[in-house]
Design a protein around this motif. Structure first.
Motif, PDB file in Angstrom:
ATOM      1  N   HIS A  88     -31.161   0.352 -51.848  1.00 27.91           N
ATOM      2  CA  HIS A  88     -30.440   0.076 -52.967  1.00 27.91           C
ATOM      3  C   HIS A  88     -29.188  -0.447 -52.630  1.00 27.91           C
ATOM      4  O   HIS A  88     -28.380  -1.136 -53.459  1.00 27.91           O
ATOM      5  N   ARG A  89     -28.462  -0.156 -51.367  1.00 30.09           N
ATOM      6  CA  ARG A  89     -27.122  -0.755 -50.960  1.00 30.09           C
ATOM      7  C   ARG A  89     -27.164  -1.664 -49.674  1.00 30.09           C
ATOM      8  O   ARG A  89     -26.253  -2.483 -49.661  1.00 30.09           O
ATOM      9  N   ILE A  90     -28.044  -1.305 -48.864  1.00 30.30           N
ATOM     10  CA  ILE A  90     -27.843  -2.175 -47.482  1.00 30.30           C
ATOM     11  C   ILE A  90     -28.846  -3.623 -47.717  1.00 30.30           C
ATOM     12  O   ILE A  90     -28.221  -4.572 -47.517  1.00 30.30           O
ATOM     13  N   LEU A  91     -30.014  -3.363 -48.167  1.00 32.65           N
ATOM     14  CA  LEU A  91     -30.721  -4.602 -48.425  1.00 32.65           C
ATOM     15  C   LEU A  91     -30.255  -5.381 -49.444  1.00 32.65           C
ATOM     16  O   LEU A  91     -30.837  -6.727 -49.468  1.00 32.65           O
ATOM     17  N   THR A  92     -29.360  -5.193 -50.256  1.00 33.16           N
ATOM     18  CA  THR A  92     -29.100  -5.988 -51.207  1.00 33.16           C
ATOM     19  C   THR A  92     -27.370  -6.630 -50.902  1.00 33.16           C
ATOM     20  O   THR A  92     -27.032  -7.559 -51.826  1.00 33.16           O
ATOM     21  N   GLY A 144     -34.272  11.116 -47.362  1.00 31.86           N
ATOM     22  CA  GLY A 144     -34.251  10.556 -48.837  1.00 31.86           C
ATOM     23  C   GLY A 144     -33.316   9.819 -49.039  1.00 31.86           C
ATOM     24  O   GLY A 144     -33.279   8.714 -49.824  1.00 31.86           O
ATOM     25  N   HIS A 145     -32.045  10.482 -48.829  1.00 32.22           N
ATOM     26  CA  HIS A 145     -30.827   9.742 -49.014  1.00 32.22           C
ATOM     27  C   HIS A 145     -30.780   8.390 -48.348  1.00 32.22           C
ATOM     28  O   HIS A 145     -30.139   7.442 -48.965  1.00 32.22           O
ATOM     29  N   TRP A 146     -31.044   8.396 -47.121  1.00 29.36           N
ATOM     30  CA  TRP A 146     -30.795   7.334 -46.297  1.00 29.36           C
ATOM     31  C   TRP A 146     -31.957   6.043 -46.970  1.00 29.36           C
ATOM     32  O   TRP A 146     -31.506   5.044 -47.122  1.00 29.36           O
ATOM     33  N   GLN A 147     -32.979   6.451 -47.293  1.00 31.58           N
ATOM     34  CA  GLN A 147     -33.891   5.437 -47.963  1.00 31.58           C
ATOM     35  C   GLN A 147     -33.341   4.699 -49.102  1.00 31.58           C
ATOM     36  O   GLN A 147     -33.429   3.741 -49.540  1.00 31.58           O
ATOM     37  N   GLU A 148     -32.651   5.775 -50.014  1.00 32.31           N
ATOM     38  CA  GLU A 148     -31.866   5.335 -51.128  1.00 32.31           C
ATOM     39  C   GLU A 148     -30.842   4.319 -50.782  1.00 32.31           C
ATOM     40  O   GLU A 148     -30.623   3.099 -51.457  1.00 32.31           O
ATOM     41  N   ILE A 149     -29.917   4.682 -49.823  1.00 33.20           N
ATOM     42  CA  ILE A 149     -29.027   3.692 -49.154  1.00 33.20           C
ATOM     43  C   ILE A 149     -29.620   2.347 -48.674  1.00 33.20           C
ATOM     44  O   ILE A 149     -28.837   1.541 -49.102  1.00 33.20           O
ATOM     45  N   ALA A 156     -17.163  -7.834 -47.253  1.00 29.72           N
ATOM     46  CA  ALA A 156     -16.416  -7.403 -48.663  1.00 29.72           C
ATOM     47  C   ALA A 156     -17.598  -6.661 -49.070  1.00 29.72           C
ATOM     48  O   ALA A 156     -17.102  -5.616 -49.699  1.00 29.72           O
ATOM     49  N   ALA A 157     -18.964  -7.033 -49.378  1.00 30.89           N
ATOM     50  CA  ALA A 157     -19.762  -6.240 -49.889  1.00 30.89           C
ATOM     51  C   ALA A 157     -20.161  -4.957 -49.279  1.00 30.89           C
ATOM     52  O   ALA A 157     -20.316  -3.841 -49.918  1.00 30.89           O
ATOM     53  N   ALA A 158     -20.232  -4.858 -47.885  1.00 29.76           N
ATOM     54  CA  ALA A 158     -20.452  -3.764 -46.872  1.00 29.76           C
ATOM     55  C   ALA A 158     -19.437  -2.635 -47.056  1.00 29.76           C
ATOM     56  O   ALA A 158     -19.292  -1.747 -47.113  1.00 29.76           O
ATOM     57  N   ARG A 159     -17.965  -3.282 -47.360  1.00 34.22           N
ATOM     58  CA  ARG A 159     -17.014  -2.387 -47.209  1.00 34.22           C
ATOM     59  C   ARG A 159     -17.012  -1.512 -48.747  1.00 34.22           C
ATOM     60  O   ARG A 159     -16.379  -0.329 -48.837  1.00 34.22           O
ATOM     61  N   GLU A 160     -17.722  -1.989 -49.704  1.00 31.08           N
ATOM     62  CA  GLU A 160     -18.178  -1.193 -50.957  1.00 31.08           C
ATOM     63  C   GLU A 160     -19.201  -0.204 -51.112  1.00 31.08           C
ATOM     64  O   GLU A 160     -19.293   0.683 -51.865  1.00 31.08           O
ATOM     65  N   VAL A 161     -19.680  -0.015 -49.863  1.00 33.59           N
ATOM     66  CA  VAL A 161     -20.658   1.013 -49.633  1.00 33.59           C
ATOM     67  C   VAL A 161     -20.171   2.311 -49.166  1.00 33.59           C
ATOM     68  O   VAL A 161     -19.649   2.453 -47.894  1.00 33.59           O
ATOM     69  N   PRO A 162     -20.049   3.346 -49.747  1.00 30.69           N
ATOM     70  CA  PRO A 162     -19.231   4.620 -49.275  1.00 30.69           C
ATOM     71  C   PRO A 162     -19.705   5.153 -48.160  1.00 30.69           C
ATOM     72  O   PRO A 162     -18.853   5.652 -47.324  1.00 30.69           O
ATOM     73  N   GLU A 163     -21.176   5.008 -47.892  1.00 27.88           N
ATOM     74  CA  GLU A 163     -21.668   5.533 -46.626  1.00 27.88           C
ATOM     75  C   GLU A 163     -21.530   4.740 -45.458  1.00 27.88           C
ATOM     76  O   GLU A 163     -21.824   5.241 -44.392  1.00 27.88           O
ATOM     77  N   VAL A 164     -20.882   3.687 -45.283  1.00 34.12           N
ATOM     78  CA  VAL A 164     -20.449   2.848 -44.292  1.00 34.12           C
ATOM     79  C   VAL A 164     -19.560   3.452 -43.641  1.00 34.12           C
ATOM     80  O   VAL A 164     -18.351   3.361 -44.202  1.00 34.12           O
ATOM     81  N   THR A 165     -19.620   3.869 -42.274  1.00 37.94           N
ATOM     82  CA  THR A 165     -18.287   4.297 -41.757  1.00 37.94           C
ATOM     83  C   THR A 165     -17.792   3.522 -40.614  1.00 37.94           C
ATOM     84  O   THR A 165     -16.723   3.691 -40.280  1.00 37.94           O
ATOM     85  N   GLY A 166     -18.455   2.438 -40.590  1.00 32.74           N
ATOM     86  CA  GLY A 166     -17.797   1.434 -39.462  1.00 32.74           C
ATOM     87  C   GLY A 166     -18.577   0.129 -39.547  1.00 32.74           C
ATOM     88  O   GLY A 166     -19.594  -0.006 -40.120  1.00 32.74           O
ATOM     89  N   ILE A 167     -17.722  -0.860 -39.437  1.00 32.79           N
ATOM     90  CA  ILE A 167     -18.166  -2.256 -39.364  1.00 32.79           C
ATOM     91  C   ILE A 167     -17.445  -3.075 -38.407  1.00 32.79           C
ATOM     92  O   ILE A 167     -16.196  -2.991 -37.942  1.00 32.79           O
ATOM     93  N   GLU A 168     -18.395  -3.735 -37.686  1.00 32.02           N
ATOM     94  CA  GLU A 168     -17.884  -4.624 -36.473  1.00 32.02           C
ATOM     95  C   GLU A 168     -18.656  -5.828 -36.555  1.00 32.02           C
ATOM     96  O   GLU A 168     -19.737  -5.850 -36.715  1.00 32.02           O
ATOM     97  N   LEU A 178     -23.181  -2.319 -38.497  1.00 29.13           N
ATOM     98  CA  LEU A 178     -22.780  -1.073 -39.701  1.00 29.13           C
ATOM     99  C   LEU A 178     -23.087   0.068 -39.098  1.00 29.13           C
ATOM    100  O   LEU A 178     -24.227   0.432 -38.884  1.00 29.13           O
ATOM    101  N   ASN A 179     -22.214   1.066 -39.216  1.00 32.10           N
ATOM    102  CA  ASN A 179     -22.451   2.461 -39.001  1.00 32.10           C
ATOM    103  C   ASN A 179     -22.691   3.277 -40.234  1.00 32.10           C
ATOM    104  O   ASN A 179     -21.686   3.038 -41.167  1.00 32.10           O
ATOM    105  N   VAL A 180     -23.788   3.809 -40.659  1.00 26.93           N
ATOM    106  CA  VAL A 180     -23.993   4.301 -41.988  1.00 26.93           C
ATOM    107  C   VAL A 180     -24.466   5.896 -41.758  1.00 26.93           C
ATOM    108  O   VAL A 180     -25.203   6.005 -40.838  1.00 26.93           O
ATOM    109  N   ILE A 181     -23.948   6.838 -42.512  1.00 23.91           N
ATOM    110  CA  ILE A 181     -24.279   8.161 -42.751  1.00 23.91           C
ATOM    111  C   ILE A 181     -25.170   8.324 -44.056  1.00 23.91           C
ATOM    112  O   ILE A 181     -24.793   7.620 -44.934  1.00 23.91           O
ATOM    113  N   ALA A 182     -26.068   9.215 -43.770  1.00 22.78           N
ATOM    114  CA  ALA A 182     -26.709   9.947 -45.077  1.00 22.78           C
ATOM    115  C   ALA A 182     -26.917  11.301 -44.888  1.00 22.78           C
ATOM    116  O   ALA A 182     -27.041  11.937 -43.908  1.00 22.78           O
TER     117      ALA A 182
END
Length: 152
Positions: A124-128, A116-121, A86-98, A108-112
């Motif tokens: 602040h979004r993945i490790l939380t 710098g943007h990857w580090q932010e994601i 449920a939390a992973a679905r809220e991350v806009p940069e997540v393009t796939g969940i398996e 999770l498949n994530v794009i950035a």
């Protein structure tokens, strides 16, 4: 639902070029446009063709970094999977969940846009995300084969 060699031939050509005009697709599959239409309708109604979708080239939209993250979850909480997903679905940069059985629970498949943007994601979004016991990041270097062709 039973499919025959003609259905397989139609599916093979349809998968290779779903945007082709019906007349061209029918010609390649060796059937009439009317037969092609009836068979595609039957394959849709039977659930063989589930959806038609757009495939977006994220790089053309400015996303240069693609990462596959493998998670092992802390399964001491019976709601760990549901809450994590449920939390992973809220991350806009997540393009796939398996989800998986085995050592890895979720990928999770994530794009950035860039590193710098990857580090932010990531920070602040993945490790939380909840219930993470272990995470492994695999950064995409190149795609050798990318397609949904089936041996039909």
């Amino acid at each position: 639902m039973q499919i025959d060699d003609t259905d397989r031939r139609i599916l093979r050509h349809y998968l290779a070029d779903p945007g082709a005009p019906r007349s061209a697709l029918a010609d390649r599959a060796g059937v009439t446009p009317a037969t092609l239409g009836r068979r595609l309708d039957r394959l849709r109604a039977g659930g063989v063709i589930r959806a038609e979708r757009a495939v977006i080239d994220w790089r053309k939209l400015g996303y240069e970094v693609e990462v596959s993250l493998r998670f092992t979850l802390d399964k001491t909480n019976p709601r760990a999977f549901d809450e994590f997903i449920a939390a992973a679905r809220e991350v806009p940069e997540v393009t796939g969940i398996e989800t998986f059985l085995g050592r890895v629970d979720v990928r999770l498949n994530v794009i950035a846009r860039d590193m710098g943007h990857w580090q932010e994601i990531y920070r602040h979004r993945i490790l939380t995300l909840p219930h993470i016991a272990e995470v492994e990041a695999l950064m995409l270097v190149s795609t050798i084969r990318d397609g949904e062709a089936l041996p039909i």
